[in-house]
Design a protein around this motif. Sequence first.
Motif, PDB file in Angstrom:
ATOM      1  N   THR A  18       0.748  -1.176  -0.074  1.00 48.78           N
ATOM      2  CA  THR A  18       0.021   0.061  -0.167  1.00 48.78           C
ATOM      3  C   THR A  18       0.921   1.202  -0.245  1.00 48.78           C
ATOM      4  OG1 THR A  18      -1.782  -1.239   1.114  1.00 48.78           O
ATOM      5  CG2 THR A  18      -1.930   1.239   1.203  1.00 48.78           C
ATOM      6  N   TYR A  20       3.870   1.442  -1.332  1.00 44.72           N
ATOM      7  CA  TYR A  20       4.420   1.556  -2.560  1.00 44.72           C
ATOM      8  C   TYR A  20       3.609   2.445  -3.457  1.00 44.72           C
ATOM      9  CZ  TYR A  20       6.291   0.392  -7.059  1.00 44.72           C
ATOM     10  OH  TYR A  20       6.804   0.318  -8.289  1.00 44.72           O
ATOM     11  N   PHE A  21       2.329   2.041  -3.517  1.00 39.63           N
ATOM     12  CA  PHE A  21       1.331   2.603  -4.394  1.00 39.63           C
ATOM     13  C   PHE A  21       1.070   4.121  -3.792  1.00 39.63           C
ATOM     14  CE2 PHE A  21       0.597  -1.950  -5.480  1.00 39.63           C
ATOM     15  CZ  PHE A  21       0.774  -1.642  -7.004  1.00 39.63           C
ATOM     16  N   ASN A  23       3.224   6.041  -3.025  1.00 39.23           N
ATOM     17  CA  ASN A  23       4.538   6.821  -3.108  1.00 39.23           C
ATOM     18  C   ASN A  23       5.233   6.968  -1.901  1.00 39.23           C
ATOM     19  OD1 ASN A  23       4.524   6.549  -5.719  1.00 39.23           O
ATOM     20  ND2 ASN A  23       3.159   8.527  -6.058  1.00 39.23           N
TER      21      ASN A  23
END
Length: 124
Positions: A18, A20-21, A23
């Motif tokens: 999560t 990672y998505f 940012n």
Amino acid sequence: MLIGITVLLVFQLIGEVTAYFLNGFVPGPVIGMAMAAVALTLTGGVKILRPAHQQTIDTSKVVLANLGILFVPAGVGIIQHLDLIRDSGLELLAIVVLSTVITLTVTVWVFILVKRLSGGYAND
């Protein structure tokens, strides 16, 4: 205990994915911990999940009880770099104190600004 560790690591993995998505807006372990807390709160009364729920709670207590061992590497690093601390200790202390004062000051300013914007201070 294996089930409890697995549950905790799965939530950390979900949190990392999560993050990672998003940012890296929020750290993955923080997202995973929040999700685990919500899941454990919601599944406490579900009969079929009760064994996994209890094992996860018990595992969490063991991890928290031994959390201090995670600070050992930091302590070793400090001991290994005592010469650096001796040479730059005053500067490091000044930076820590100054950054703490700046952080507290900015926090107060933001708090006052938010209170004023939200109508918290009627007399101002």
